[in-house]
Scaffold this motif. Structure first.
Motif, mmCIF file in Angstrom:
data_model
loop_
_atom_site.group_PDB
_atom_site.id
_atom_site.type_symbol
_atom_site.label_atom_id
_atom_site.label_comp_id
_atom_site.label_asym_id
_atom_site.label_seq_id
_atom_site.Cartn_x
_atom_site.Cartn_y
_atom_site.Cartn_z
ATOM 1 N N VAL A 99 -10.539 -5.839 29.606
ATOM 2 C CA VAL A 99 -10.688 -6.356 28.247
ATOM 3 C C VAL A 99 -9.541 -5.853 27.366
ATOM 4 C CG1 VAL A 99 -12.136 -6.301 26.175
ATOM 5 C CG2 VAL A 99 -13.184 -6.652 28.429
ATOM 6 N N ALA A 100 -9.223 -4.578 27.470
ATOM 7 C CA ALA A 100 -8.128 -4.023 26.669
ATOM 8 C C ALA A 100 -6.798 -4.677 27.032
ATOM 9 C CB ALA A 100 -8.049 -2.513 26.855
ATOM 10 N N LYS A 101 -6.552 -4.855 28.320
ATOM 11 C CA LYS A 101 -5.297 -5.486 28.756
ATOM 12 C C LYS A 101 -5.211 -6.915 28.227
ATOM 13 C CE LYS A 101 -2.606 -6.701 32.850
ATOM 14 N NZ LYS A 101 -2.257 -8.028 32.370
ATOM 15 N N THR A 102 -6.308 -7.655 28.321
ATOM 16 C CA THR A 102 -6.328 -9.028 27.827
ATOM 17 C C THR A 102 -6.077 -9.069 26.326
ATOM 18 O OG1 THR A 102 -7.862 -9.676 29.571
ATOM 19 C CG2 THR A 102 -7.730 -11.116 27.651
ATOM 20 N N TYR A 103 -6.703 -8.156 25.594
ATOM 21 C CA TYR A 103 -6.506 -8.090 24.147
ATOM 22 C C TYR A 103 -5.036 -7.839 23.817
ATOM 23 C CZ TYR A 103 -6.379 -6.275 19.423
ATOM 24 O OH TYR A 103 -6.049 -6.048 18.114
ATOM 25 N N PHE A 104 -4.442 -6.826 24.432
ATOM 26 C CA PHE A 104 -3.050 -6.500 24.114
ATOM 27 C C PHE A 104 -2.089 -7.595 24.591
ATOM 28 C CE2 PHE A 104 -4.678 -2.117 23.657
ATOM 29 C CZ PHE A 104 -4.274 -1.937 22.349
ATOM 30 N N ASP A 105 -2.397 -8.224 25.713
ATOM 31 C CA ASP A 105 -1.572 -9.351 26.159
ATOM 32 C C ASP A 105 -1.567 -10.444 25.102
ATOM 33 O OD1 ASP A 105 -0.911 -8.160 28.534
ATOM 34 O OD2 ASP A 105 -2.288 -9.341 29.769
ATOM 35 N N ALA A 106 -2.742 -10.766 24.575
ATOM 36 C CA ALA A 106 -2.832 -11.823 23.557
ATOM 37 C C ALA A 106 -2.217 -11.381 22.241
ATOM 38 C CB ALA A 106 -4.295 -12.220 23.351
ATOM 39 N N LEU A 119 -6.435 -16.827 26.634
ATOM 40 C CA LEU A 119 -7.343 -15.744 26.297
ATOM 41 C C LEU A 119 -8.787 -16.251 26.268
ATOM 42 C CD1 LEU A 119 -7.973 -12.873 25.345
ATOM 43 C CD2 LEU A 119 -7.499 -13.640 23.014
ATOM 44 N N GLN A 120 -9.002 -17.420 25.693
ATOM 45 C CA GLN A 120 -10.349 -17.985 25.639
ATOM 46 C C GLN A 120 -10.894 -18.225 27.040
ATOM 47 O OE1 GLN A 120 -9.435 -21.333 23.132
ATOM 48 N NE2 GLN A 120 -10.130 -20.270 21.268
ATOM 49 N N GLU A 121 -10.054 -18.687 27.944
ATOM 50 C CA GLU A 121 -10.493 -18.910 29.329
ATOM 51 C C GLU A 121 -10.844 -17.596 30.026
ATOM 52 O OE1 GLU A 121 -11.241 -21.790 30.804
ATOM 53 O OE2 GLU A 121 -10.819 -22.642 28.818
ATOM 54 N N LYS A 122 -10.044 -16.554 29.791
ATOM 55 C CA LYS A 122 -10.345 -15.246 30.382
ATOM 56 C C LYS A 122 -11.665 -14.702 29.855
ATOM 57 C CE LYS A 122 -5.636 -13.661 31.331
ATOM 58 N NZ LYS A 122 -4.618 -12.630 31.015
ATOM 59 N N CYS A 123 -11.921 -14.897 28.568
ATOM 60 C CA CYS A 123 -13.164 -14.422 27.978
ATOM 61 C C CYS A 123 -14.359 -15.172 28.565
ATOM 62 C CB CYS A 123 -13.140 -14.583 26.458
ATOM 63 S SG CYS A 123 -12.016 -13.420 25.646
#
Length: 127
Positions: A99-106, A119-123
């Motif tokens: 979750v943290a990696k996805t947040y910082f990537d976005a 990001l929406q698809e990953k969530c």
């Protein structure tokens, strides 16, 4: 005055993240901690430049917040304090890194709409 010291706070009486939010609203930069819920501040010479008025103001702000929250012990934290406290309740702690990696990537992605959709698809995949 020491060159640096860390002062920690916790409470068995009220949600300590409420006090962190209260202090942040008054200009204090508190650092939230988990397991147990707590917070700390690293006090430096910048907190006591020329006199002890800053230290006195910090103590007064802490006392004010504690007095207020002791009257409303059962209220949960709001704002960033609530967000930080929520991460403690995630049952599968192994996903926090993802979750943290996805947040910082976005957050740092400059591609705009394309990265938002990704990001929406990953969530959705984690739901």
């Amino acid at each position: 005055i020491p060159l640096g010291s860390v002062v920690g706070f916790a409470s068995d009486e009220f949600d300590i993240y409420r006090l962190a939010t209260h202090l942040a609203e008054r200009g204090w930069e508190m650092n939230a901690l988990q397991f147990p819920p707590a917070m700390h501040i690293c006090c430096t010479r910048l907190h006591a430049v020329n006199d002890r008025e800053n230290a006195k103001r910090l103590v007064a702000d802490i006392r004010e917040g504690c007095a207020e929250f002791m009257k409303t012990k059962d209220q949960p934290a709001t704002g960033s304090g609530a967000l930080y406290g929520t991460t403690q309740s995630i049952p599968d702690r192994s996903i926090i890194g993802d979750v943290a990696k996805t947040y910082f990537d976005a957050y740092y992605d400059v591609r705009g709409e394309e990265s938002l959709k990704a990001l929406q698809e990953k969530c959705k995949a984690h739901a």
